[in-house]
Design an enzyme around this catalytic site. Sequence first.
Site, PDB file in Angstrom:
ATOM      1  N   LYS A 209       0.788  -1.229   0.069  1.00 17.27           N
ATOM      2  CA  LYS A 209      -0.086   0.008  -0.036  1.00 17.27           C
ATOM      3  C   LYS A 209       0.889   1.107   0.058  1.00 17.27           C
ATOM      4  O   LYS A 209       0.929   2.096  -0.744  1.00 17.27           O
ATOM      5  CB  LYS A 209      -0.895  -0.036   1.236  1.00 17.27           C
ATOM      6  CG  LYS A 209      -1.819   1.226   1.207  1.00 17.27           C
ATOM      7  CD  LYS A 209      -2.842   0.989   2.517  1.00 17.27           C
ATOM      8  CE  LYS A 209      -3.541   2.454   2.770  1.00 17.27           C
ATOM      9  NZ  LYS A 209      -3.921   2.397   3.830  1.00 17.27           N
ATOM     10  N   GLU A 215      10.753  -4.594   4.318  1.00 23.28           N
ATOM     11  CA  GLU A 215      10.853  -6.111   3.948  1.00 23.28           C
ATOM     12  C   GLU A 215      10.398  -6.299   2.583  1.00 23.28           C
ATOM     13  O   GLU A 215      11.161  -7.096   1.600  1.00 23.28           O
ATOM     14  CB  GLU A 215       9.794  -6.869   4.773  1.00 23.28           C
ATOM     15  CG  GLU A 215      10.216  -6.944   6.252  1.00 23.28           C
ATOM     16  CD  GLU A 215       9.609  -5.655   7.054  1.00 23.28           C
ATOM     17  OE1 GLU A 215       9.296  -4.838   6.607  1.00 23.28           O
ATOM     18  OE2 GLU A 215       9.718  -5.793   8.252  1.00 23.28           O
ATOM     19  N   GLY A 269      -4.735  -1.863   5.222  1.00 23.71           N
ATOM     20  CA  GLY A 269      -3.687  -3.091   4.681  1.00 23.71           C
ATOM     21  C   GLY A 269      -4.454  -4.271   4.994  1.00 23.71           C
ATOM     22  O   GLY A 269      -4.706  -5.136   4.006  1.00 23.71           O
ATOM     23  N   ARG A 270      -4.882  -4.509   6.140  1.00 23.13           N
ATOM     24  CA  ARG A 270      -5.352  -5.896   6.707  1.00 23.13           C
ATOM     25  C   ARG A 270      -6.774  -5.842   6.438  1.00 23.13           C
ATOM     26  O   ARG A 270      -7.776  -6.866   6.464  1.00 23.13           O
ATOM     27  CB  ARG A 270      -5.329  -5.895   8.055  1.00 23.13           C
ATOM     28  CG  ARG A 270      -5.982  -4.952   8.818  1.00 23.13           C
ATOM     29  CD  ARG A 270      -5.572  -4.801  10.402  1.00 23.13           C
ATOM     30  NE  ARG A 270      -5.979  -3.798  11.147  1.00 23.13           N
ATOM     31  CZ  ARG A 270      -5.165  -2.590  11.262  1.00 23.13           C
ATOM     32  NH1 ARG A 270      -4.270  -2.369  10.569  1.00 23.13           N
ATOM     33  NH2 ARG A 270      -5.773  -1.345  11.920  1.00 23.13           N
ATOM     34  N   GLU A 355      -4.081  -6.431  15.066  1.00 20.57           N
ATOM     35  CA  GLU A 355      -3.389  -4.868  14.680  1.00 20.57           C
ATOM     36  C   GLU A 355      -4.748  -3.973  14.873  1.00 20.57           C
ATOM     37  O   GLU A 355      -4.398  -2.918  14.885  1.00 20.57           O
ATOM     38  CB  GLU A 355      -2.845  -5.313  13.167  1.00 20.57           C
ATOM     39  CG  GLU A 355      -2.072  -4.141  12.925  1.00 20.57           C
ATOM     40  CD  GLU A 355      -1.474  -4.198  11.568  1.00 20.57           C
ATOM     41  OE1 GLU A 355      -2.068  -3.976  10.485  1.00 20.57           O
ATOM     42  OE2 GLU A 355      -0.135  -4.268  11.657  1.00 20.57           O
ATOM     43  N   HIS A 386      -4.180 -32.836  18.841  1.00 20.54           N
ATOM     44  CA  HIS A 386      -2.925 -33.795  19.201  1.00 20.54           C
ATOM     45  C   HIS A 386      -1.726 -32.988  19.558  1.00 20.54           C
ATOM     46  O   HIS A 386      -0.717 -33.341  19.822  1.00 20.54           O
ATOM     47  CB  HIS A 386      -2.578 -34.513  17.871  1.00 20.54           C
ATOM     48  CG  HIS A 386      -3.791 -35.669  17.945  1.00 20.54           C
ATOM     49  ND1 HIS A 386      -4.146 -36.583  18.348  1.00 20.54           N
ATOM     50  CD2 HIS A 386      -5.014 -35.616  16.930  1.00 20.54           C
ATOM     51  CE1 HIS A 386      -5.126 -37.250  17.916  1.00 20.54           C
ATOM     52  NE2 HIS A 386      -5.582 -36.561  17.238  1.00 20.54           N
ATOM     53  N   LYS A 499       9.865  -0.176  13.720  1.00 14.67           N
ATOM     54  CA  LYS A 499      10.415  -0.003  12.441  1.00 14.67           C
ATOM     55  C   LYS A 499      11.447   1.120  12.604  1.00 14.67           C
ATOM     56  O   LYS A 499      12.411   0.946  11.855  1.00 14.67           O
ATOM     57  CB  LYS A 499       9.217   0.584  11.605  1.00 14.67           C
ATOM     58  CG  LYS A 499       8.234  -0.652  11.051  1.00 14.67           C
ATOM     59  CD  LYS A 499       7.368  -0.021  10.179  1.00 14.67           C
ATOM     60  CE  LYS A 499       6.201  -0.786   9.997  1.00 14.67           C
ATOM     61  NZ  LYS A 499       4.903  -0.087   8.972  1.00 14.67           N
TER      62      LYS A 499
END
Length: 530
Positions: A209, A215, A269-270, A355, A386, A499
């Site tokens: 965005k 990254e 973004g999410r 977030e 399990h 950041k």
Amino acid sequence: MSEESYGPRTEAWAALARHAGVLERVPIVELFDRDPQRGRRFSAEAEGLWLDLSRQRLDSRALQLLLELAEQTRLPDRIERMLSGERINNTEDRAALHVALRRPAARPLALDGEDVMPLVEAEREKMRALADSLHGGSLKGYTDRRITDIVNIGIGGSDLGVVMAAEALQGYRLPGLGVHFVSSVDGVQLDRALRTVDPETTLFVVCSKTFTTSETLTNARGVREWLLQRGGADAVAAQFVAVSTNHRAMDDFGVAQGRRLDLWDWVGGRYSVCSAVGLVLALAIGWQNFAEFLAGANQIDEHFRSAPMDRNLPVLLALAGIWNRNFLGAANHAVLPYDQHLHRLPAYLQQLEMESNGKSVRRGGEPVECATAPVIWGEPGSNAQHSFYQLLHQGTDPVSADFLMPVRSLVDRQEQQDLAAINCLAQAWALASGDPAAGSNADPHRNYAGNRPTSLILFRQLDPATLGKLIALYEHKVFTQGVIWDVNSFDQWGVELGKRLASRLQDSGTSEAPPPIIEPALAKWRSWRG
Ligand code: F6P
């Protein structure tokens, strides 16, 4: 907002706190004994999703009070304000209009007096053209060979939604198409992807965005270098596509004009999987399936807007969460799908919920007066039985959970899917009822106290439309909880400090003496790194 409509200060909240004290002593099994209508009263169905809250530690009075809490926090008005494009993301002065992304193009939706649907539709057309050309075989690389692989480069909201959806809809993917995701900065996924794909037949989609995320830019630069070495600038021009709001950064990166898809600041973004960020998904499953995915999400948007609160699935799911978090003290919430296709759903919901609502200040900046988002985690239930179900059954901390369960197998192994369903139902039963008889036989290790609250979301099959519905269901659940907690569900300032300090460490190198708080670790790392 006025203080009387702040969740913890409402009359309903105080009444809920009192009522929780009463219900604390009532086991879920007794709630079933008391109310023969419980199954009907505590479940709701809409748009092909069935939500069963009957094994929550709620009675009719608690549910009624929770619905009053929704009213007293003015939820209906807040829903309307979000859906009509008000700038509800107050710390960034932005609207949160992700509903536009799945709205039919012919239905205008105004933002600041301007209809956004033509913008949305223009990007859909670009996505459709790319998806159709890929599926039709005319999407080619710089040597005129057919595209056989797609690599999505993005992180957080530019990764988790599309990874989750591409996995969930594996059975709908174009056969033979390789779909890869590169997000983490350590180079592991990048290395794996570049060892797997052919530079002449791979399309790289850079999703960011902001187009400033370190990254993503690091990985994208790695790919560009790799492609330049193999095919030169022609390869980059032909095989790089970018999705962003930041045209200047795309210019700087060298993304060709005709290879850009747009995003807008009113899409968080999410909350962006239905936007052009979903390109890799549209490429993987084809336009028709992607359109069904959008339509499914839109169905739940319409339901959220119009269904009465007591039949409104996102609202009910959110209220059950509020009850568990704020009145029964569950700081953990597990997501347990009984379908391996949904194995990345917990990771996707971690970002969506934590977030959005993992906040300690209210929209106006005052400290919150109640607990906000729980810790979200999970795994497909069959495997989790399990591993960590031990703690769910006998651990010391209360954990609430959502079970998600399709009826139909999409891999033609219905009997195995039935077995998964039976396990899911047995677990829901065991967690709720426990085993009082086992407790009385004097072996404390075999004591199952029960009373563990869970919700069940049942659907016929995990097709594109259903996945769209599940995404919208959870998005609106998060919004509803954010309204009650009075937090801004659309910003994420908490991620900024880390950041900033990473940039500082990177930029300063050895020129700046590190502060004592990080010095020993940095020194050790440097000495081992050499
Ligand atoms: O660092 C958090 C975050 O800003 C998320 O909110 C976002 O989804 C992710 O980074 C990626 O951001 P972008 O799409 O701008 O690269």
